[in-house]
Motif scaffolding. Structure first.
Motif, mmCIF file in Angstrom:
data_model
loop_
_atom_site.group_PDB
_atom_site.id
_atom_site.type_symbol
_atom_site.label_atom_id
_atom_site.label_comp_id
_atom_site.label_asym_id
_atom_site.label_seq_id
_atom_site.Cartn_x
_atom_site.Cartn_y
_atom_site.Cartn_z
ATOM 1 N N THR A 79 7.150 -14.538 -2.726
ATOM 2 C CA THR A 79 6.316 -14.117 -3.882
ATOM 3 C C THR A 79 6.399 -12.712 -3.599
ATOM 4 O OG1 THR A 79 5.136 -15.721 -2.148
ATOM 5 C CG2 THR A 79 3.865 -13.783 -2.296
ATOM 6 N N PHE A 80 5.637 -12.146 -4.310
ATOM 7 C CA PHE A 80 5.412 -10.303 -4.601
ATOM 8 C C PHE A 80 4.510 -9.856 -4.199
ATOM 9 C CE2 PHE A 80 9.456 -9.724 -6.927
ATOM 10 C CZ PHE A 80 9.966 -10.501 -6.912
ATOM 11 N N GLY A 81 3.991 -8.218 -4.020
ATOM 12 C CA GLY A 81 3.084 -7.502 -3.872
ATOM 13 C C GLY A 81 2.805 -7.087 -5.196
ATOM 14 N N THR A 82 1.753 -6.756 -5.039
ATOM 15 C CA THR A 82 1.002 -6.121 -6.004
ATOM 16 C C THR A 82 2.319 -5.152 -6.899
ATOM 17 O OG1 THR A 82 -0.519 -4.954 -5.120
ATOM 18 C CG2 THR A 82 -0.883 -7.237 -5.599
ATOM 19 N N GLY A 83 2.312 -4.440 -6.238
ATOM 20 C CA GLY A 83 3.249 -3.230 -7.025
ATOM 21 C C GLY A 83 3.012 -1.848 -6.066
ATOM 22 N N THR A 84 2.966 -0.979 -6.297
ATOM 23 C CA THR A 84 3.204 0.980 -5.809
ATOM 24 C C THR A 84 3.213 1.801 -7.260
ATOM 25 O OG1 THR A 84 3.043 0.136 -2.969
ATOM 26 C CG2 THR A 84 3.153 3.146 -4.036
ATOM 27 N N ILE B 107 7.456 1.695 -10.845
ATOM 28 C CA ILE B 107 6.592 0.935 -9.466
ATOM 29 C C ILE B 107 7.175 0.244 -8.757
ATOM 30 C CG2 ILE B 107 5.383 -1.158 -10.146
ATOM 31 C CD1 ILE B 107 4.525 -0.428 -12.888
ATOM 32 N N TYR B 108 6.952 -0.040 -7.664
ATOM 33 C CA TYR B 108 8.293 -0.162 -6.693
ATOM 34 C C TYR B 108 7.312 -1.853 -6.102
ATOM 35 C CZ TYR B 108 10.395 3.593 -6.536
ATOM 36 O OH TYR B 108 11.654 4.685 -6.694
ATOM 37 N N SER C 234 0.610 -1.514 -0.011
ATOM 38 C CA SER C 234 0.099 0.606 0.150
ATOM 39 C C SER C 234 0.952 1.340 -0.278
ATOM 40 C CB SER C 234 -1.259 -0.093 1.685
ATOM 41 O OG SER C 234 -0.420 0.236 2.392
ATOM 42 N N PRO C 235 0.469 2.495 -1.027
ATOM 43 C CA PRO C 235 -0.705 2.542 -1.742
ATOM 44 C C PRO C 235 -0.657 1.549 -2.767
ATOM 45 C CG PRO C 235 0.338 4.700 -1.862
ATOM 46 C CD PRO C 235 1.332 3.559 -0.278
ATOM 47 N N GLN C 236 -1.761 1.676 -3.260
ATOM 48 C CA GLN C 236 -1.301 0.376 -4.599
ATOM 49 C C GLN C 236 -0.794 2.049 -5.366
ATOM 50 O OE1 GLN C 236 -5.385 -0.536 -6.034
ATOM 51 N NE2 GLN C 236 -5.251 -2.296 -5.990
ATOM 52 N N SER C 237 -1.073 3.113 -5.716
ATOM 53 C CA SER C 237 -0.536 4.238 -6.619
ATOM 54 C C SER C 237 -0.387 5.905 -6.179
ATOM 55 C CB SER C 237 -1.580 4.534 -7.739
ATOM 56 O OG SER C 237 -2.643 5.380 -7.085
#
Lengths: 114, 112
Positions: B101-106, B86-87, B7-10
């Motif tokens: 395992t990866f997060g969805t990115g910010t 993108i992080y 978080s956050p997504q963006s």
């Protein structure tokens, strides 16, 4: 310079066709990985190989196949059984040894359906 | 549900402002990796954290792993346009160091 080379950068697949994505590394790394990245999602593991002539399925292996005949090379074949192949594909590798190390990534291949 | 929540997504920040991105897991983070990605390119490794309470810095980017090893934060001080991208956080949550395992990115945008 050492690194991971993925080719081609862009690839188009016709329906019913198998396509192969190339991944070559000159880092002398033992383990190699294939990930799929879709918009708004993180990386999902397709297959990985920790040693030559051995590989394991990841979380989304269905419709994909791999081989690991050489340490430097880990090609990924997207078969016609993969019904939604459009995505960005990333290859990674990691060295061995007792110390934890990060995965190194190639520049990716973008696969689209014609 | 995602095993690794980012978080956050963006995020859109003005140049010069500070920002923080979080990465949270319900499982122990045996190793936590921060990567940066420009659109259509591969991931660039930023930092790796292993020990509870560990903190690492590189230029204007600081990453921390909490004492319980279930949350990490990435802090950018005085953001610049070059920080845009993108992080992603990646984690070893199995303890085997063989899979991440990866997060969805910010997605970070820095405005002038």
């Amino acid at each position: 310079d050492g690194g991971i080379t993925q080719s081609p950068k862009y690839l188009f697949r016709k329906e019913g066709q198998n396509v192969t994505l190339s991944c070559e590394q000159n880092l002398n790394h033992d383990a190699m990985y294939w990930y799929r990245q879709d918009p708004g999602q993180g990386l999902r593991l397709i297959y990985y190989s920790q040693i030559v002539n051995d590989f394991q399925k990841g979380d989304i292996a269905e419709g994909y196949s791999v081989s690991r005949e050489k340490k430097e090379s880990f090609p990924l074949t997207v078969t016609s059984a993969q019904k939604n192949p459009t995505a960005f594909y990333l290859c990674a590798s990691i060295g061995g040894g007792p110390m934890r190390q990060p995965q190194h990534f190639g520049d990716g291949t973008r696969l689209s359906i014609l | 549900s995602q095993e690794l929540e980012q978080s956050p997504q963006s995020l859109i920040v003005q140049e010069g402002k500070n920002l923080t991105i979080n990465c949270t897991s319900s499982k122990t983070l045996y190793g936590l990796y921060w990567y940066k990605q420009k659109y259509g390119e591969g991931l660039i490794f930023l930092m790796m954290l292993q020990k509870g309470g560990e903190e690492k810095s590189h230029e204007k980017i600081t990453a921390k792993l909490d004492e319980k090893k279930q949350q990490s934060s990435l802090h950018i001080t005085a953001s610049q346009p070059s920080h845009a991208g993108i992080y992603l956080c990646g984690a070893d949550i199995t303890g085997t160091a063989s899979k991440l395992t990866f997060g969805t990115g910010t997605r970070l945008q820095v405005t002038l």
